[in-house]
Design an enzyme around this catalytic site. Structure first.
Site, PDB file in Angstrom:
ATOM      1  N   PRO A  49      13.146  -6.441 -31.292  1.00  0.00           N
ATOM      2  CA  PRO A  49      13.124  -7.305 -32.480  1.00  0.00           C
ATOM      3  C   PRO A  49      14.255  -8.326 -32.387  1.00  0.00           C
ATOM      4  O   PRO A  49      15.424  -7.976 -32.476  1.00  0.00           O
ATOM      5  CB  PRO A  49      13.327  -6.324 -33.640  1.00  0.00           C
ATOM      6  CG  PRO A  49      13.999  -5.143 -33.029  1.00  0.00           C
ATOM      7  CD  PRO A  49      13.530  -5.063 -31.615  1.00  0.00           C
ATOM      8  N   ASP A 105      19.101  -8.126 -29.767  1.00  0.00           N
ATOM      9  CA  ASP A 105      18.153  -7.052 -30.061  1.00  0.00           C
ATOM     10  C   ASP A 105      18.649  -6.310 -31.298  1.00  0.00           C
ATOM     11  O   ASP A 105      19.677  -5.626 -31.252  1.00  0.00           O
ATOM     12  CB  ASP A 105      18.069  -6.116 -28.848  1.00  0.00           C
ATOM     13  CG  ASP A 105      17.020  -5.027 -28.996  1.00  0.00           C
ATOM     14  OD1 ASP A 105      16.586  -4.757 -30.132  1.00  0.00           O
ATOM     15  OD2 ASP A 105      16.650  -4.425 -27.963  1.00  0.00           O
ATOM     16  N   HIS A 106      17.904  -6.439 -32.399  1.00  0.00           N
ATOM     17  CA  HIS A 106      18.367  -5.874 -33.671  1.00  0.00           C
ATOM     18  C   HIS A 106      18.312  -4.348 -33.684  1.00  0.00           C
ATOM     19  O   HIS A 106      18.858  -3.712 -34.590  1.00  0.00           O
ATOM     20  CB  HIS A 106      17.523  -6.428 -34.825  1.00  0.00           C
ATOM     21  CG  HIS A 106      18.271  -6.545 -36.110  1.00  0.00           C
ATOM     22  ND1 HIS A 106      19.540  -6.034 -36.302  1.00  0.00           N
ATOM     23  CD2 HIS A 106      17.923  -7.111 -37.306  1.00  0.00           C
ATOM     24  CE1 HIS A 106      19.943  -6.275 -37.530  1.00  0.00           C
ATOM     25  NE2 HIS A 106      18.978  -6.928 -38.174  1.00  0.00           N
ATOM     26  N   ARG A 107      17.674  -3.726 -32.689  1.00  0.00           N
ATOM     27  CA  ARG A 107      17.705  -2.266 -32.606  1.00  0.00           C
ATOM     28  C   ARG A 107      19.102  -1.776 -32.270  1.00  0.00           C
ATOM     29  O   ARG A 107      19.501  -0.677 -32.682  1.00  0.00           O
ATOM     30  CB  ARG A 107      16.733  -1.772 -31.533  1.00  0.00           C
ATOM     31  CG  ARG A 107      15.267  -2.080 -31.778  1.00  0.00           C
ATOM     32  CD  ARG A 107      14.415  -1.634 -30.613  1.00  0.00           C
ATOM     33  NE  ARG A 107      14.854  -2.259 -29.361  1.00  0.00           N
ATOM     34  CZ  ARG A 107      14.422  -1.904 -28.150  1.00  0.00           C
ATOM     35  NH1 ARG A 107      13.543  -0.920 -28.027  1.00  0.00           N
ATOM     36  NH2 ARG A 107      14.861  -2.519 -27.060  1.00  0.00           N
ATOM     37  N   ILE A 132      22.042  -4.143 -32.105  1.00  0.00           N
ATOM     38  CA  ILE A 132      23.124  -4.985 -32.624  1.00  0.00           C
ATOM     39  C   ILE A 132      22.834  -5.381 -34.064  1.00  0.00           C
ATOM     40  O   ILE A 132      21.766  -5.932 -34.368  1.00  0.00           O
ATOM     41  CB  ILE A 132      23.286  -6.247 -31.752  1.00  0.00           C
ATOM     42  CG1 ILE A 132      23.607  -5.840 -30.309  1.00  0.00           C
ATOM     43  CG2 ILE A 132      24.377  -7.157 -32.298  1.00  0.00           C
ATOM     44  CD1 ILE A 132      23.513  -6.968 -29.324  1.00  0.00           C
TER      45      ILE A 132
END
EC number: 2.3.1.12
Length: 430
Positions: A224, A400-402, A404
């Protein structure tokens, strides 16, 4: 019976590849180690040399066709080589490499005893006959420097290693001469007649474009993406580069702004190590990388390539500048090796060189972040209560929002901005 040469596994990670260009045709006389073709796979282009001398009987795979390791790609009239076996050939009777025969050690060559460290992971370019020759001489071929074209190891290099001398350069010039003799002007494509009000043409998707498409789709489907966009006054950076540009030129270095960005990014990765990781959801693991290799996205006629500056934290701005320039030339010439395009922990994409500003760069999965740099443009800014013109650099950071969070991403961006706003801090913190 003609010798059937199959697409080999030459240690570049090639399991299949597109035949980009043939340097030979039926009827050509070739020597061992002459380049037969260029094979492209997953962004790298590798030259395939001939293991034998002889006459080309038939080219089995057309340019633009994908071949798999073990496929017969060319037949060569070389009677003395019909029984030779090469890595990548799948004959059941020769699935195992024959050990060297034990013979009376009449004038047996001394085993090399050099004590220098040998990188056992190093990719070696050498013909099977040369590898066998090295084994017979008791030489670890990974310790030998190659003087042939593109670093290929020859028998003379093995002899030079045994004698403790430098490899000869004659093979390189000979290979170059052979390449020049074989190279021909490509035939002009047949004219296409466009008919109708809405004419269309089609072409096969090139191997590199397929690789790029696969990587982009995989990244966007897996990670994401969040992109932060910002800008920073780089007047001090502009002046710093101007001050040292002539000094760099005196030692043959072309100093650009990109090496400064590399050093600033490395500093940010150290301060915010979450950006220097990989997120393995299937294994339930986060991979922490304790090295800092920076990928530099490069636009070429063949497509997007990402050569890697290894251990950027250990190199000076001048050294990074030289390496970036060398890799860029290789990228444009299609001479990058697979090793030069792997191992990045974070990537920089420079849309500013094309006049762009902000954008949403796609993460080079399995990395978790990518820094995009835009153009430097004169803009009005407020300084000491007054509106003045200053060079301003556009920055875009995708992550990568998973792995960070938004605050971590912005803090990393702020750190990069701080260093680029005052490049002298790179000496203190970079």
């Amino acid at each position: 019976m003609a010798f059937e040469f199959r697409l080999p596994d030459i240690g570049e990670g090639i399991h299949e590849g597109e035949i980009v260009k043939w340097f030979v045709k039926a009827g050509d006389t070739i020597e061992e180690d002459d380049v037969l073709a260029e094979v492209q796979n997953d962004k790298s282009v590798v030259e395939i040399p001939s293991p034998v001398s002889g006459t080309v009987e038939e080219v089995m795979v057309e340019e633009g066709t994908v071949a798999v390791v073990g496929d017969v790609i060319v037949k060569i009239d070389a009677p003395d080589a019909e029984d030779m076996q090469f890595k990548g050939h799948d004959d059941d009777s020769s699935s195992k490499e024959e050990p060297a025969k034990e013979e009376a050690p009449a004038e047996q060559a001394p085993v090399a005893t050099q004590t220098e460290e040998v990188d056992e992971n190093r990719t070696v370019k050498a013909m099977p006959s040369v590898r066998k020759y090295a084994r017979e001489k008791g030489v670890n071929i990974k310790a030998v420097s190659g003087s042939g074209k593109n670093g290929r190891i020859t028998k003379e290099d093995v002899d030079a290693y045994l004698n403790g001398g430098a490899p000869t350069a004659s093979n390189e010039s000979a290979a170059s001469a052979t390449s020049e003799e074989v190279a021909e002007t490509p035939a002009a494509p047949a004219a296409v007649t466009l008919e109708g009000d809405f004419p269309e043409t089609t072409e096969k998707i090139p191997a590199m474009r397929r690789a790029i498409a696969k990587a982009m789709v995989n990244s966007k489907h897996t990670a994401p993406h969040v992109t932060l966009m910002d800008e920073i006054d780089v007047q001090a950076l502009w002046d710093h580069r101007k001050k040292f540009k002539e000094i760099a030129a005196e030692q043959g270095t072309k100093l650009t702004f990109l090496p400064y960005v590399v050093k600033a990014l490395v500093s940010a990765l150290k301060k915010y190590p979450a950006l220097n990781t990989s997120f393995n959801e299937e294994a339930g693991e986060i991979v922490h990388k304790h090295y800092w290799n920076i990928g530099i996205a490069a636009d070429t006629d063949r497509g997007l390539l990402v050569p890697v500056v290894k251990h950027a934290d250990r190199k000076s701005i001048f050294q990074i500048s030289d390496e970036i320039n060398e890799l860029a030339v290789k990228a444009r010439d299609g001479k990058l090796t697979a090793d030069e395009m792997k191992g990045a922990t974070c990537t920089i994409s420079n849309i500013g060189s094309a006049g762009g500003q902000w954008f949403t760069p796609v993460i080079n999965h399995p990395e978790v972040a990518i820094l995009g740099i835009g153009r430097i443009a004169q803009k009005p800014i407020v300084k000491d209560g007054e509106i003045v013109a200053a060079p301003v650099l556009a920055l875009s950071l995708s992550f990568d929002h998973r792995q960070i969070d938004g605050a971590t991403g912005q803090n990393a961006m702020n750190h990069i901005k701080r260093l680029l706003n005052n490049p002298e801090l790179l000496l203190m913190e970079g």
